[in-house]
Design an enzyme around this catalytic site. Structure first.
Site, PDB file in Angstrom:
ATOM      1  CB  THR A 107      -0.856  -0.460   0.925  1.00  0.00           C
ATOM      2  OG1 THR A 107      -1.131  -1.266   0.985  1.00  0.00           O
ATOM      3  CG2 THR A 107      -1.834   1.266   0.870  1.00  0.00           C
ATOM      4  CB  THR A 183       1.103  -3.956   6.826  1.00  0.00           C
ATOM      5  OG1 THR A 183       0.248  -4.144   5.837  1.00  0.00           O
ATOM      6  CG2 THR A 183       2.030  -2.248   6.477  1.00  0.00           C
ATOM      7  CG  ASP A 184      -1.562  -7.833   3.982  1.00  0.00           C
ATOM      8  OD1 ASP A 184      -2.023  -6.585   4.808  1.00  0.00           O
ATOM      9  OD2 ASP A 184      -2.421  -8.593   2.957  1.00  0.00           O
ATOM     10  CE  LYS A 262      -1.385  -6.135   8.378  1.00  0.00           C
ATOM     11  NZ  LYS A 262      -1.801  -5.846   7.264  1.00  0.00           N
TER      12      LYS A 262
HETATM   13  N1  ASP Z   1      -2.302  -6.208   1.216  1.00  0.00           N
HETATM   14  C1  ASP Z   1      -0.735  -5.219   1.418  1.00  0.00           C
HETATM   15  C2  ASP Z   1       0.492  -5.531   1.171  1.00  0.00           C
HETATM   16  O1  ASP Z   1       0.330  -6.364   2.132  1.00  0.00           O
HETATM   17  C3  ASP Z   1      -1.284  -4.150   2.912  1.00  0.00           C
HETATM   18  C4  ASP Z   1      -0.446  -3.155   2.574  1.00  0.00           C
HETATM   19  O2  ASP Z   1       0.502  -3.418   2.096  1.00  0.00           O
HETATM   20  O3  ASP Z   1      -0.139  -3.151   3.870  1.00  0.00           O
HETATM   21  O4  ASP Z   1       0.624  -5.492   0.385  1.00  0.00           O
END
Ligand code: ASP
Length: 461
Positions: A107, A183-184, A262
């Site tokens: 993101t 983040t995932d 996370k």
């Molecule tokens: N689905 C995204 C990822 O992990 C979520 C994010 O970037 O926070 O790439």
């Protein structure tokens, strides 16, 4: 090239837009086989697929709608937003540290334009400076896009490429590294880099954002500023994750790459240190250590690169009623390592025992971690634990399951000798196994409990 009104759309998705005569930036009702959705049709970037139309809902979330499920689209209005962010040359300020930003996707990379919701394909220094001009007060920046993926698509191949890129940059003499990441799975990559890039003389800071930059509540800009501060100015030469501390934007936290996870699907304060306290707090102005025993920044460029991974490793999350066939199929498919995530102190049911015996016979490397996340595997307490150990499963202390999975892949990338793998697994590189967990650690930063509030007041003066 698609022209401006279908910005970035191709294939099936483009056909659907053309069929119903709707443009990017239309406000529309989309009737699908799964119900109706109303929102703004957003542009797409070059590296995205041709099967989805992306719509920003009134809630601020963007959703992808599969083109072939669309029955009709009706345009209700149109308001062209400014696409892209102004590019300004990132200024060089003598005296500021030199930081390298690697982009991997997620993101934080894909939606940096918080005014428009536009999807930007990359982040050059110019684009970043246009979006977050404050960065120029913190560091001198160079950027490089290594991948452009959502983080579920990161894996061993990417860990190795990233580790090599990071080590090369350190050898060139950079003052700090920031890695933009989804983040995932950021905690998997943080663990992989901890094992693959050892003895770094400078901070290596992973950063992401939970909310896309087009939402007023986005954490992207602040997280980036905090990460730049940590990479360029902190004394903590470790692999760290830098994300929101509390739910408000008061400060960020720096978490050790091997002790972080996370923990919430949507909160910005989603990353928590498990089994310990975070290493430090960070604001734009200063870094306040919480832990004292960390690796200090050094002036040399001596980094140790160990870019190995054997991907024939699986993580098995135990559930009551599990049958042995799952383990048999791993053995039959040539898997060399299994990390179990057991119940309580580290248990699986008796039904699985014959499969453990088979795995042991075949020389499969097996380790036990706990579903409780906090606390240690303790396989001497109950008979069950002893029975499982007798079948070759080795307790992994308080190593987090994902960290144990990454570490086993990394260890098996170097040797398949049972004893050598065990030694690598049980010798901590950076606190993935600790002697004890702090008595107040479990409650810290969970919020709303008197002792937590008191702890925070003491640290955050
Ligand atoms: N689905 C995204 C990822 O992990 C979520 C994010 O970037 O926070 O790439």
């Amino acid at each position: 090239m698609n022209n401006d009104i279908f910005q970035g759309y191709k294939g099936e998705a483009l056909e659907v837009l053309k069929k119903f005569n709707v443009r990017v930036w239309s406000h529309a009702i989309i009737d699908t086989t799964r119900g109706k959705f109303e929102g703004t049709i957003l542009p797409r970037s070059e590296h995205q697929d041709d099967k989805h139309i992306v719509v920003k809902l009134a809630t601020g979330y963007n959703i992808g709608i599969t083109a072939k499920n669309i029955k009709s689209i009706k345009e209700l209005g149109y308001k062209k937003a400014h696409y892209g962010i102004p590019q300004k040359e990132f200024p060089y300020t003598p005296g500021l540290p030199k930081v390298k930003l690697f982009g991997t996707g997620g993101t934080i990379a894909s939606r940096l334009d918080y005014r428009t919701g536009a999807v930007i394909p990359a982040f050059s220094p110019g684009e970043l400076y246009g979006a977050v001009p404050e960065l120029a007060d913190i560091v001198n920046l160079e950027t490089e896009k290594v991948f452009a993926v959502f983080s579920e698509n990161m894996g061993p191949e990417q860990y190795i490429a990233l580790a090599k890129a990071v080590a090369k940059e350190i050898e060139k003499g950079v003052d700090g590294i920031v890695i933009g990441h989804g983040t995932d799975t950021m905690h998997h990559t943080a663990a992989a880099l901890t094992f693959m890039v050892q003895n770094s003389p400078v901070p290596i800071v992973l950063v992401g954002s939970q909310r896309s930059s087009d939402r007023p509540s986005s954490d992207a800009a602040l997280n980036l500023m905090h990460a730049m501060k940590a990479a360029g100015h902190s004394d903590i030469a470790e692999v760290l994750v830098c994300m929101f501390g509390p739910t408000s934007d008061e400060y960020g936290l720096l978490h050790k790459g091997t002790r972080v996870r996370k923990m919430h699907s949507s909160y910005r304060s989603t990353f928590r240190t498990i089994g310990d306290t975070p290493v430090a707090m960070v604001t734009r102005e200063k870094i306040t250590p919480i832990k004292r025993n960390y690796h200090h920044r050094r002036k040399d460029k001596n980094v140790k690169l160990l870019p190995y991974f054997d991907n024939r490793v699986a993580m098995v999350y135990y559930y009551p009623g599990m049958k042995p066939d799952i383990i048999y199929s791993l053995i039959d498919n040539g898997y060399k390592g299994i990390v179990f995530v057991g119940t309580g102190l580290g248990h699986v049911n008796k039904a699985v025992y014959p499969a453990l015996e088979k795995a042991q016979e075949e020389g499969v490397h097996m380790y036990m971690t706990v579903q409780t996340l906090w606390g240690y595997v303790q396989m001497f307490v109950y008979d069950t634990g002893r029975d499982i150990m007798a079948r070759g499963v080795i307790p992994a202390g308080n190593m987090l399951p994902e960290v144990a999975y990454i570490k086993l892949g990394w260890a098996l990338g170097q040797t398949h000798d049972l004893e050598k793998v065990k030694e690598l697994m049980l010798t901590p590189v950076n606190d993935e196994i600790t002697l004890r967990e702090p008595y107040n650690g479990y409650l810290v930063f969970q919020g709303g409990v008197p002792e937590v509030e008191e702890f925070i007041r003491k640290i955050h003066k």
